[in-house]
Write an enzyme that holds these catalytic residues in place. Structure first.
Site, PDB file in Angstrom:
ATOM      1  N   LYS A 182      -0.884 -16.529   8.513  1.00 23.98           N
ATOM      2  CA  LYS A 182      -0.162 -15.687   9.327  1.00 23.98           C
ATOM      3  C   LYS A 182       0.887 -16.415  10.158  1.00 23.98           C
ATOM      4  CE  LYS A 182      -1.940 -11.302   8.582  1.00 23.98           C
ATOM      5  NZ  LYS A 182      -3.339 -10.967   7.835  1.00 23.98           N
ATOM      6  N   ASP A 234     -12.613 -16.571   9.436  1.00 20.13           N
ATOM      7  CA  ASP A 234     -11.488 -16.033   8.774  1.00 20.13           C
ATOM      8  C   ASP A 234     -10.285 -15.948  10.077  1.00 20.13           C
ATOM      9  OD1 ASP A 234      -9.133 -15.018   7.968  1.00 20.13           O
ATOM     10  OD2 ASP A 234      -9.892 -13.427   6.607  1.00 20.13           O
ATOM     11  N   TYR A 286       0.664  -1.332   0.019  1.00 24.70           N
ATOM     12  CA  TYR A 286      -0.029   0.016   0.058  1.00 24.70           C
ATOM     13  C   TYR A 286       0.844   1.306  -0.066  1.00 24.70           C
ATOM     14  CZ  TYR A 286      -3.492  -3.559   1.188  1.00 24.70           C
ATOM     15  OH  TYR A 286      -4.400  -4.421   1.159  1.00 24.70           O
ATOM     16  N   TYR A 320     -11.938  -7.491   6.957  1.00 22.82           N
ATOM     17  CA  TYR A 320     -10.958  -7.687   6.145  1.00 22.82           C
ATOM     18  C   TYR A 320     -10.459  -9.022   5.655  1.00 22.82           C
ATOM     19  CZ  TYR A 320      -6.337  -7.224   4.068  1.00 22.82           C
ATOM     20  OH  TYR A 320      -5.322  -7.589   3.137  1.00 22.82           O
TER      21      TYR A 320
HETATM   22  C1  LIG Z   1      -3.862 -11.107   6.646  1.00 21.67           C
HETATM   23  C2  LIG Z   1      -5.172 -11.524   6.582  1.00 21.67           C
HETATM   24  C3  LIG Z   1      -5.640 -11.901   5.669  1.00 21.67           C
HETATM   25  C4  LIG Z   1      -4.861 -12.172   3.987  1.00 21.67           C
HETATM   26  O1  LIG Z   1      -3.786 -12.729   4.227  1.00 21.67           O
HETATM   27  P1  LIG Z   1      -2.556 -12.788   3.366  1.00 21.67           P
HETATM   28  O2  LIG Z   1      -1.309 -13.731   3.798  1.00 21.67           O
HETATM   29  O3  LIG Z   1      -2.075 -11.316   3.485  1.00 21.67           O
HETATM   30  O4  LIG Z   1      -2.774 -12.671   1.804  1.00 21.67           O
HETATM   31  C5  LIG Z   1      -6.885 -12.294   5.160  1.00 21.67           C
HETATM   32  N1  LIG Z   1      -7.743 -12.276   6.372  1.00 21.67           N
HETATM   33  C6  LIG Z   1      -7.331 -12.044   7.516  1.00 21.67           C
HETATM   34  C7  LIG Z   1      -8.009 -11.722   8.841  1.00 21.67           C
HETATM   35  C8  LIG Z   1      -5.937 -11.328   7.608  1.00 21.67           C
HETATM   36  O5  LIG Z   1      -5.525 -10.877   8.920  1.00 21.67           O
END
Ligand SMILES: *Cc1c(COP(=O)(O)O)cnc(C)c1O
Length: 429
Positions: free
Chosen positions: A278, A249, A20, A148
């Site tokens: 992550k 997620d 970004y 997100y």
């Molecule tokens: C970081 C994140 C993503 C995206 O993961 P990337 O490895 O950056 O593609 C998706 N959902 C959540 C909740 C995140 O924190």
């Protein structure tokens, strides 16, 4: 440790994109020569206490000998081999572990390369499941505002429609059903009216909705909103009642960050599909996974296509799987719950910021600490100040937040908190 290569920062500034950032007027990039435990070492000599765990991922700190050894041993055996028609021990071992530590009945695993891709896979699973069942009406997703889920196209389409960095692609993205962001706060009273509104949305839209997707308990990049577990419990109930799949997620929240191994445990529920990423490899390599239930997996496979339509080149990368195995073992062996509790207690020093006029809210959950202020920060300015104070924090919007490695010493948590206090008090933002 003296022979580090010089970093050509002029080249970097002119030719390399960072997350970004502008190519015309980029934010400054600090040169890091090496890392160790909870420290980043700059090419200019400063040593920084890391408050970010490299975006939620480096839970054991940096250069942990067990992780380094897992990578080096695996590199000597087999760095990569295609996963099409081939399998290997690191992947099988990892998937067994993931099934064991995630809530039942998640027991089918798809290994992917990044968080965003695991979200793409989750969405495909949900859509394909209903197509396989002969239901072609259910071709939308439902989600909460302020979410997100990543930067790829399907993931962007379920990010906050207004405040995400993605609103400019609006005409290009599929349109989904958005409900209000969860309002009732974690640890606060239940908001019956919002649960009622949620049910109304299901009642109105369920026929066209394949799945509801949300970050459990913590909406992170959309505003670090810690919400009430009853919201999540209600979602599970509504998804069952209205035949909608639930996608959680857990990419940021997974692996202990919120005080539970997975954040959905705060609500005692489990999803139909779960994304993790992550911290999966302890912050060493990119790897993610999408887990689902037997019902969904078999459902997809019984359909006309018969297969799940996804298969990345680096699927099940052995190096990444080997280090993920070591990271999970390490997490389970160490008393991670005690570490999170200790960090949470140390972060109570953040509460001191509440006395400052500019601060609108201070909150912590597990090993996450957030100080919300009255205006958007000047990232370059505040980071310069933080670096001078010997700490690494990267705020966004009105949020100055930390999610340090679990091994961070208590006094370093306090230094992070004090630097935040000083930055605000001295108007260094
Ligand atoms: C970081 C994140 C993503 C995206 O993961 P990337 O490895 O950056 O593609 C998706 N959902 C959540 C909740 C995140 O924190």
């Amino acid at each position: 440790m003296s022979d580090f290569r010089a970093i050509d920062k002029e080249f970097d500034k002119k030719y390399i994109w960072h997350p970004y950032t502008s190519m015309l007027n980029p934010l400054p990039s600090y040169g890091v020569t090496h890392t160790d435990q909870n420290k980043l070492y700059l090419d200019t000599g400063e040593v920084l206490i890391d408050g970010m765990a490299s975006w939620w991922s480096a839970i054991h700190g940096y250069n942990h000998p067990k992780l380094v050894s897992a990578i080096t041993q695996q590199a000597q055996t087999m760095s990569h081999v295609m996963f099409g028609g081939i399998t290997h021990a690191p992947a099988v071992e990892l998937c067994k572990k993931l099934v064991a530590i995630t809530p039942e009945p998640l027991n089918r695993v798809f290994l992917a390369d990044s968080g965003s891709v695991s979200v793409e896979v989750a969405i495909k699973m949900a859509l394909q499941y209903w197509i396989s069942k002969g239901n072609t009406q259910k071709n939308k997703l439902m989600t909460a505002q302020k979410g997100y889920h990543g930067d790829t196209f399907a993931a962007m389409s379920v990010c906050d429609p207004v405040n995400s960095m993605h609103s400019m692609y609006q005409g290009f993205l599929p349109e989904h059903v958005f409900v209000n962001a969860p309002r009732a706060k974690f640890g606060g009273p239940v908001d019956l009216a919002e649960l009622e509104q949620l049910e109304q949305a299901f009642h109105t839209h369920h026929r066209e909705v394949a799945a509801f997707i949300i970050e459990p308990i913590v909406q992170n990049a959309g505003g670090m909103n810690f919400y009430n577990p009853t919201y999540l419990a209600k979602l599970r109930e509504l998804c069952d009642k209205y035949d909608v799949l639930l996608i959680l997620d857990e990419i940021a929240t997974g692996f202990g960050r919120t005080g539970k191994l997975f954040a959905c445990e705060h609500a005692n529920i489990s999803p139909d599909i779960m994304c993790i990423g992550k911290a999966l490899t302890g912050g060493t390599m990119t790897l993610s996974a999408t887990l689902t239930t037997e019902k969904v997996a078999i459902g997809i496979s019984e359909g006309e296509a018969g297969v799940l339509m996804h298969g990345p080149t680096f699927m099940g990368n052995p190096l990444a799987c080997a280090v993920a195995n070591a990271s999970i073992d390490l997490l389970i062996e160490t008393n991670w719950q005690q570490q999170i509790t200790r960090i949470n207690q140390a972060m109570s020093t953040l509460k001191r910021c509440e006395a400052l006029d500019e601060v609108t809210n201070v909150r912590t959950l597990g090993a996450i600490g957030v100080v919300e202020i009255d205006k958007n920060v000047d990232v370059a300015k505040i980071q310069r100040f933080f670096v001078e104070q010997g700490i690494w924090i990267r705020p966004f919007g009105k949020l100055i937040y930390i999610m340090p490695p679990y091994i961070t010493p208590t006094e370093d948590i306090e230094r992070l908190a004090n630097a935040i206090y000083q930055a605000i008090e001295q108007q260094q933002y």
